[in-house]
Design a protein around this motif. Structure first.
Motif, short mmCIF file in Angstrom:
data_model
loop_
_atom_site.label_atom_id
_atom_site.label_comp_id
_atom_site.label_asym_id
_atom_site.label_seq_id
_atom_site.Cartn_x
_atom_site.Cartn_y
_atom_site.Cartn_z
N ALA A 333 40.80 12.92 -42.49
CA ALA A 333 41.05 11.47 -42.64
C ALA A 333 42.24 11.24 -43.56
N GLY A 334 42.27 11.93 -44.69
CA GLY A 334 43.36 11.73 -45.65
C GLY A 334 44.72 12.14 -45.09
N PHE A 335 44.78 13.32 -44.48
CA PHE A 335 46.08 13.78 -43.95
C PHE A 335 46.52 12.94 -42.76
N CYS A 336 45.55 12.43 -42.01
CA CYS A 336 45.86 11.51 -40.91
C CYS A 336 46.56 10.26 -41.49
N GLY A 337 46.01 9.74 -42.56
CA GLY A 337 46.61 8.56 -43.20
C GLY A 337 48.01 8.85 -43.73
N LEU A 338 48.18 10.01 -44.35
CA LEU A 338 49.52 10.38 -44.86
C LEU A 338 50.54 10.46 -43.73
N GLU A 339 50.12 11.05 -42.60
CA GLU A 339 51.05 11.19 -41.46
C GLU A 339 51.42 9.82 -40.91
N MET A 340 50.44 8.92 -40.85
CA MET A 340 50.74 7.58 -40.31
C MET A 340 51.76 6.86 -41.19
N ILE A 341 51.61 7.00 -42.48
CA ILE A 341 52.53 6.30 -43.38
C ILE A 341 53.91 6.93 -43.35
N ARG A 342 53.97 8.26 -43.42
CA ARG A 342 55.31 8.87 -43.49
C ARG A 342 56.09 8.69 -42.18
N ARG A 343 55.39 8.65 -41.04
CA ARG A 343 56.07 8.48 -39.76
C ARG A 343 56.47 7.02 -39.51
#
Ligand code: SR1
Ligand code: MG
Length: 395
Positions: A333-343
């Motif tokens: 869940a956390g890394f999914c959120g990080l990827e959404m924000i950085r992309r």
């Protein structure tokens, strides 16, 4: 031979001298059709077609391909070749075959996926054959079992740490681009569109978010659970109908299992933000990924031969597996959120937003991605089921 950047003509000459490779192509070297198809951010890629076969040749450049003033060590090609060799026996048919690695040229020569299309492009064109996420769930579960401490003797992990811990240049990209830059003022971040400026500013000043990002930095840098692909987004997957292949393992490093899961799901979630009318199809893909991944891992770990859990018994092992899966879910869940924000606001943004038909819709799609991303990062550590991940995404 010393390193030089190959153009089509130099590649033709080099291949002609490699009998193992020219035999695969067939016919005279002069008749080979060589086309540059470089598409990713880092490397050049050529497809070579002969009378009896085809090859894909990928060469590392001394800089980022899309940003020539950003120097980048060539060794990433070595790590990609090591990754392919390390996981190939576990994922036969799910990645292209590696035919050769030329260390002097930092060049990989692989099976050519002529009929395949990049998953991100197929999704954007609405042409991806449904069910691809089942394959990716299986891919991640198999790589975890082949490389993780949880299922392998500790010597395997020790060897993989030794083989991949030098991949610092690409790990540095991940640390900067995914785990840091979106949350600070940084020249690499493109200037946001006007409507998004306040949202970007908020990312840079949100202490609760920064604390949660810190937890994920810790997980990424210190939880060396298994060998990660390290960049498992929809541009690192190709498909031809039901034939799905994972490519581009140059970011490989030992890390938390939820990192690969989170990046993959994050890119599906970004597609969802850009194309909300596809919610049902995306939900189905996300569920298929998690079900296949968790089921295959459960089954595989039931009888393990690793040193971890060596004292467990058939009646105690299931609880250990469920605890591990819960931890992977929280990281995912956390890394999914990080990827959404950085992309959405960082250096490498996604083409999916091009699906938005107006500027206003694109702005709303980006704001939605930032909001979902933040929620996943901040609340991820307390999630207990994959259903709650889906509901945080509004699915
Ligand atoms: C400078 S490289 C930018 C991005 O492209 C790669 O595919 C990775 O996702 C990296 O973060
Ligand atoms: Mg790539």
């Amino acid at each position: 031979m010393t390193y030089r950047i190959l153009d089509a003509s130099a590649l033709r000459d080099w291949l002609a001298q490699r009998h193992d490779l020219s035999e695969r192509l067939g016919g005279a070297a002069a008749d080979w059709d060589i086309r540059e198809v470089s598409d990713g951010n880092l490397n050049t890629v050529f497809l070579v077609n002969g009378s009896t076969g085809a090859l894909c040749c990928k060469q590392a450049l001394p800089h980022v391909r899309v940003a020539p003033d950003w120097p980048m060590p060539l060794e990433r090609a070595l790590y990609e070749s090591r990754y392919m060799q390390a996981v190939a026996p576990a994922v036969t048919g799910l990645m292209p075959e590696l035919f050769a690695y030329a260390p002097d040229l930092f060049l990989l020569v692989m099976e050519c996926l002529t009929e395949h299309e990049v998953l991100r492009s197929a999704l954007i064109a609405d042409q991806a054959t449904p069910g691809f996420s089942t394959v990716i769930g299986s891919y991640v579960a198999r790589t975890v079992q082949a490389t993780g401490w949880v299922s392998q003797p500790f010597e395997t992990g020790a060897h993989l740490l030794e083989q991949f811990s030098g991949n610092t240049a690409l790990t540095r990209i991940t640390v900067d681009l995914i785990l840091t830059d979106p949350y600070r003022v940084c020249d690499r971040n493109p200037e946001p569109e006007e409507g998004l400026r306040a949202d970007v500013k908020a990312l840079q000043t949100d202490q609760i978010l920064h604390q949660a990002v810190g937890r994920l930095q810790d997980r990424f840098l210190t939880a060396r659970q298994a060998l990660l692909h390290g960049d498992l987004h929809t541009g690192s997957i190709m498909l031809d109908g039901a034939d799905v292949r994972v490519i581009d393992g140059e970011f490989a490093t030992m890390g938390p299992i939820g990192f690969d899961c989170g990046l993959y799901l994050g890119n599906l979630a970004l597609h969802l933000c850009a194309a909300p009318h596809k919610a049902d199809a995306i939900r189905t893909e996300m569920l298929a990924f998690w079900q296949k991944f968790s089921e295959e891992l459960r089954t595989g770990l039931r009888t393990g031969c690793g040193d971890m859990w060596a004292l467990s018994r058939p009646d105690t092992r299931p609880a250990l597996i469920e605890t591990l899966l819960s931890e992977i879910l929280r990281d995912t869940a956390g890394f999914c959120g990080l990827e959404m924000i950085r992309r959405t606001v960082g250096f490498a943004q996604v083409a999916d937003y091009g699906l938005c038909t107006t500027e206003q819709k694109r702005l709303l799609a980006r704001q939605k991605a930032l909001q979902i991303g933040r929620t996943l990062i901040v609340e991820g550590a307390s999630l207990r089921s994959f259903d709650s991940v889906l509901s945080l995404m509004g699915l």
